[in-house]
Design a protein around this motif. Structure first.
Motif, PDB file in Angstrom:
ATOM      1  N   LYS A  71       0.834  -1.199   0.000  1.00 49.38           N
ATOM      2  CA  LYS A  71       0.000   0.000   0.000  1.00 49.38           C
ATOM      3  C   LYS A  71       0.870   1.251   0.000  1.00 49.38           C
ATOM      4  O   LYS A  71       0.588   2.235  -0.676  1.00 49.38           O
ATOM      5  CB  LYS A  71      -0.905   0.015   1.232  1.00 49.38           C
ATOM      6  N   GLY A  72       1.933   1.190   0.808  1.00 49.92           N
ATOM      7  CA  GLY A  72       2.849   2.350   0.890  1.00 49.92           C
ATOM      8  C   GLY A  72       3.473   2.643  -0.464  1.00 49.92           C
ATOM      9  O   GLY A  72       3.572   3.788  -0.881  1.00 49.92           O
ATOM     10  N   LYS A 111       0.916   4.110  -2.706  1.00 56.26           N
ATOM     11  CA  LYS A 111       0.654   5.507  -2.326  1.00 56.26           C
ATOM     12  C   LYS A 111       1.770   6.417  -2.860  1.00 56.26           C
ATOM     13  O   LYS A 111       1.523   7.497  -3.405  1.00 56.26           O
ATOM     14  CB  LYS A 111       0.569   5.595  -0.796  1.00 56.26           C
ATOM     15  N   ALA A 112       2.993   5.928  -2.693  1.00 56.62           N
ATOM     16  CA  ALA A 112       4.121   6.737  -3.170  1.00 56.62           C
ATOM     17  C   ALA A 112       4.034   6.939  -4.680  1.00 56.62           C
ATOM     18  O   ALA A 112       4.241   8.040  -5.200  1.00 56.62           O
ATOM     19  CB  ALA A 112       5.435   6.065  -2.793  1.00 56.62           C
ATOM     20  N   LYS A 132       1.348   6.837  -6.552  1.00 59.02           N
ATOM     21  CA  LYS A 132       0.240   7.742  -6.854  1.00 59.02           C
ATOM     22  C   LYS A 132       0.607   9.181  -6.499  1.00 59.02           C
ATOM     23  O   LYS A 132       0.272  10.124  -7.226  1.00 59.02           O
ATOM     24  CB  LYS A 132      -1.011   7.336  -6.060  1.00 59.02           C
ATOM     25  N   GLY A 133       1.283   9.334  -5.379  1.00 60.05           N
ATOM     26  CA  GLY A 133       1.604  10.694  -4.919  1.00 60.05           C
ATOM     27  C   GLY A 133       2.631  11.393  -5.793  1.00 60.05           C
ATOM     28  O   GLY A 133       2.569  12.597  -6.012  1.00 60.05           O
ATOM     29  N   LEU A 134       3.562  10.587  -6.300  1.00 61.81           N
ATOM     30  CA  LEU A 134       4.694  11.203  -7.021  1.00 61.81           C
ATOM     31  C   LEU A 134       4.531  11.101  -8.542  1.00 61.81           C
ATOM     32  O   LEU A 134       5.489  11.267  -9.286  1.00 61.81           O
ATOM     33  CB  LEU A 134       6.001  10.552  -6.583  1.00 61.81           C
ATOM     34  N   ILE A 135       3.304  10.884  -8.982  1.00 65.24           N
ATOM     35  CA  ILE A 135       3.050  10.670 -10.417  1.00 65.24           C
ATOM     36  C   ILE A 135       3.559  11.822 -11.294  1.00 65.24           C
ATOM     37  O   ILE A 135       3.995  11.634 -12.430  1.00 65.24           O
ATOM     38  CB  ILE A 135       1.542  10.414 -10.659  1.00 65.24           C
ATOM     39  N   GLY A 136       3.535  13.057 -10.723  1.00 67.57           N
ATOM     40  CA  GLY A 136       3.912  14.226 -11.535  1.00 67.57           C
ATOM     41  C   GLY A 136       5.410  14.421 -11.706  1.00 67.57           C
ATOM     42  O   GLY A 136       5.848  15.084 -12.660  1.00 67.57           O
ATOM     43  N   ILE A 171       0.814  19.746 -12.097  1.00 69.38           N
ATOM     44  CA  ILE A 171       1.553  18.506 -12.373  1.00 69.38           C
ATOM     45  C   ILE A 171       1.760  17.709 -11.098  1.00 69.38           C
ATOM     46  O   ILE A 171       1.574  16.486 -11.069  1.00 69.38           O
ATOM     47  CB  ILE A 171       2.897  18.831 -13.051  1.00 69.38           C
ATOM     48  N   GLY A 231      -1.384  12.272  -7.031  1.00 67.94           N
ATOM     49  CA  GLY A 231      -0.590  13.499  -6.918  1.00 67.94           C
ATOM     50  C   GLY A 231      -0.092  13.650  -5.499  1.00 67.94           C
ATOM     51  O   GLY A 231      -0.398  12.819  -4.623  1.00 67.94           O
TER      52      GLY A 231
END
Lengths: 537, 159
Positions: free
Chosen positions: A12-13, A16-17, A19-23, B80, B145
């Motif tokens: 999950k972590g 999450k990482a 998904k969070g850092l997709i940009g 972004i 994001g």
């Protein structure tokens, strides 16, 4: 916490990482893309500028204006004379008041911030009382002389500015030089052929400094254009075109007739000088540019600007042949000078250098085209095998699609013949290689470059300053007697070709225009009509 | 707010593409030596032209240039990265409104420069402006994001 839960938590972590850092990768990609894009453009621009290697600035010629003030006399204080006197530092109270009433603070500020040239206005000679008094109102030291001979021989005068009608340029200039006075004379330098030789002789045999008032020689863009020719950016220039387009009364020399004009306020005989004797005529006095007896029409009045603009860049000198045409087509008001005029000057031996095989390129034509009945803007163009220069206050150079010199740069895509490879504006002080379509668009509209930082300076002031610097420090002038000789003679050839309806030829060996046996070219030049059957004017 | 998979996919794509566009424009302006908006501002058309010409005046152009590049980059980064995207979208909407009004694509008003398309009242600035409005009210940063790390519903449960 058992193993299963721990593995689930770690998974999950990670998700999450992710998904969070997709940009983040996008930012890296964008930064790299932007950097590569800018770098590529910069490299192309640098490559173009390196290839061209144009120097936009000229070294400053030190011109110390200190020491005793130069005492100046003005001969001919009409519209142009008043302008010259003003840039010398002597605005009339009437002018200041008029600018205040018009709310023209820009003109007033420009005048007030003008450099002090350390001159005194000590004399005026004008055949019209009002003009003479105007000069006196601008300077308490200014004495009125009734005759120019008195002014040029006065011990209170060191230097003379001549802004009379054309037919008085040479007589006053010769008298001043013979009296040892420095001379600044307006264009065209002379009105006739014979006096052009006489003035050259007077200037050469005098130690005084002589300058013709082609103030554009001070224009920064022309000095840059000289470097463009020196560096052979354009290749062999085979055709030059320059134009005059005006469509107003003022542009057609229909000047205001002063309400105080009368035989009592105007010394009519002195105005006429060597012109044909006619009774007092206000229109001839104020609108003298409309008659050959005092002026020289489009060839002497306006073509001389363009001829000297090009001559100061190319230094092509006297044309071998001149052919002119035109007529009085837009202002049939009694004038005898043409208002539509074309002159073609041939330089069969001239070259600006060649990028092609030796001997292939030689010879140039200069085409001047003018109308006083339409003011559509036409560029001055210098057209060479490798490029075209648009010449104005701003400069633009386009590479020619079939250029030899730039072939490799065009083929590799570094140079695009449809956008300027060099653009220059003295107002911004920036030289730039323009490579994008939008830059081109804004450059053409003149919007990217505005006056910033430096103030606007009147080029006539710089031209007078150069003359004063030469008087004080012995530095050179940019439009001396040789340049003036070429300007005047080429204008006379064009005027004569128009009048005679034939091609005029210059004999470089004897420095003479070739005349038919028994032909008096000066008499033809001054005559009111044309010698062509069926042509009016 | 919950989305179906296609909704989330296209909303996120829209956010990333708009962010990409803004950030690239911002970076280019920072990196290009001598870049200035002066030509664009001085050639402004329409009823607000005097305002934009004032922004493009010699006294203000330095501030206008810096603000433009900073704001474009900031909007791009929020979209972004997927954080403070609502604030970023609002700034982006304000900027696009400026770009639109400086050279409005209205009948009778000349275009700012050569264009790849034809526009009548609505142009791409206006479309992107509306897109940023969608992004402001349909946020995705908390799902895909940096917002993920600040989303309480998304905290990893420790057993």
């Amino acid at each position: 916490m058992d193993k299963h839960h721990a593995a689930q938590g770690a998974s999950k972590g990670r998700r999450k990482a992710l998904k969070g850092l997709i940009g983040l990768p996008f930012i890296g990609g964008i930064a790299a893309g932007a950097y590569a894009e800018v770098r590529k453009k910069q490299q192309e621009k640098d490559q173009i500028l390196r290839e061209l290697n144009i120097e936009a600035e000229r070294p400053d010629i030190a011109s110390d204006m200190s020491g005793d003030p130069v005492r100046i006399g003005i001969v001919g204080n009409g519209g142009r004379g008043q302008h010259l006197v003003r840039v010398l530092g002597f605005a009339t109270p009437a002018w200041v008041q008029a600018m205040q009433e018009q709310g023209n603070t820009g003109a007033l500020e420009a005048y007030q911030s003008q450099e002090n040239l350390n001159v005194k206005l000590t004399g005026v000679c004008d055949v019209f009382e009002v003009n003479a008094e105007l000069a006196q109102s601008a300077s308490p030291d200014c004495k009125r002389y009734r005759h120019y001979e008195e002014l040029v021989n006065s011990p209170d005068i060191d230097a003379v500015v001549i802004a009379t009608p054309d037919h008085w340029h040479a007589p006053v200039a010769i008298a001043a030089l013979q009296a040892g006075k420095h001379v600044y004379v307006e264009k065209p330098m002379t009105h006739k052929i014979a006096e052009t030789y006489a003035l050259r002789e007077a200037a050469r045999s005098s130690k005084a400094v002589f300058q013709v008032g082609h103030q554009h020689r001070q224009t920064q863009s022309f000095i840059t254009a000289q470097d463009i020719i020196r560096k052979r950016i354009l290749g062999h220039v085979s055709l030059v075109q320059a134009n005059t387009n005006r469509n107003s009364d003022n542009g057609a020399w229909q000047y205001h007739i002063h309400e105080k004009a009368s035989p009592q306020t105007i010394d009519w005989d002195l105005f006429l000088g060597n012109a044909p004797r006619i009774p007092f005529n206000k229109e001839h006095f104020f609108r003298w540019r409309k008659w050959w007896a005092y002026g020289s029409g489009l060839s002497g009045d306006l073509m001389t600007h363009d001829y000297d603009r090009v001559n100061c860049i190319l230094d092509m000198g006297m044309p071998r042949f001149v052919t002119a045409s035109g007529g009085i087509y837009t202002h049939r008001d009694g004038r005898d000078v043409p208002d539509v005029f074309q002159a073609v000057m041939e330089y069969p031996d001239f070259t600006t250098g060649s990028s092609r095989e030796a001997g292939l390129e030689k010879g140039m034509t200069f085409v001047y085209s003018a109308t006083l009945g339409n003011q559509h803007w036409r560029e001055t163009l210098l057209m060479g095998h490798d490029g075209t220069l648009e010449l104005g206050n701003q400069l633009r150079v386009h590479a020619d699609p079939n250029s030899t010199r730039y072939q490799h740069l065009i083929e590799s895509g570094v140079m695009d013949p449809s956008v300027p490879i060099y653009a220059y504006d003295p107002a911004s002080g920036n030289a730039d290689g323009v490579t994008s379509a939008t830059s081109k668009y804004f450059a053409q509209k003149g919007l990217l470059w505005t006056y910033r930082g430096g103030k606007r300076v009147d080029s006539a002031m710089l031209h007078l300053r150069e003359w004063l610097g030469a008087i004080r420090n012995g530095t050179p002038v940019s439009c001396g007697i040789d340049e003036g000789f070429e300007e005047a003679m080429s204008a006379h050839m064009a005027g004569l070709s128009w009048k005679l309806g034939r091609r005029m030829e210059w004999d470089a060996a004897t420095e003479q225009m070739i005349a038919q046996p028994g032909e008096d070219l000066d008499a033809v030049l001054l005559s009111p009509g044309r010698a062509i059957a069926g042509m009016m004017g | 707010m919950t989305y179906s998979k296609p909704q989330l996919f296209f909303l996120t794509a829209l956010r990333l593409f708009a962010g990409w566009h803004f950030l690239f424009e911002g970076f280019i302006k920072f990196l290009t030596p001598g870049w200035t908006a002066q030509g664009y501002l001085l050639s402004a058309q329409g009823p607000f032209a005097p305002f934009f010409q004032w922004l493009g005046s010699d006294a203000l152009i330095g501030i206008s240039d810096t603000l433009t590049a900073v704001a474009l980059s900031a909007v791009g980064l929020t979209l972004i990265l997927g954080i403070w995207e609502k604030a970023g979208a609002f700034i982006g909407i304000a900027m696009l409104a400026f770009f639109y009004l400086a050279h409005p694509s209205w009948p009778g008003i000349p275009a700012a420069g050569p264009s790849e398309g034809n526009y009548f009242i609505v142009n791409k600035n206006l479309v992107e402006l509306a897109a940023l409005g969608v992004l402001a009210w349909f946020p995705t940063g908390h799902l895909l994001g940096l917002g993920v790390f600040f989303n309480p519903q998304n905290q990893v449960q420790h057993g």
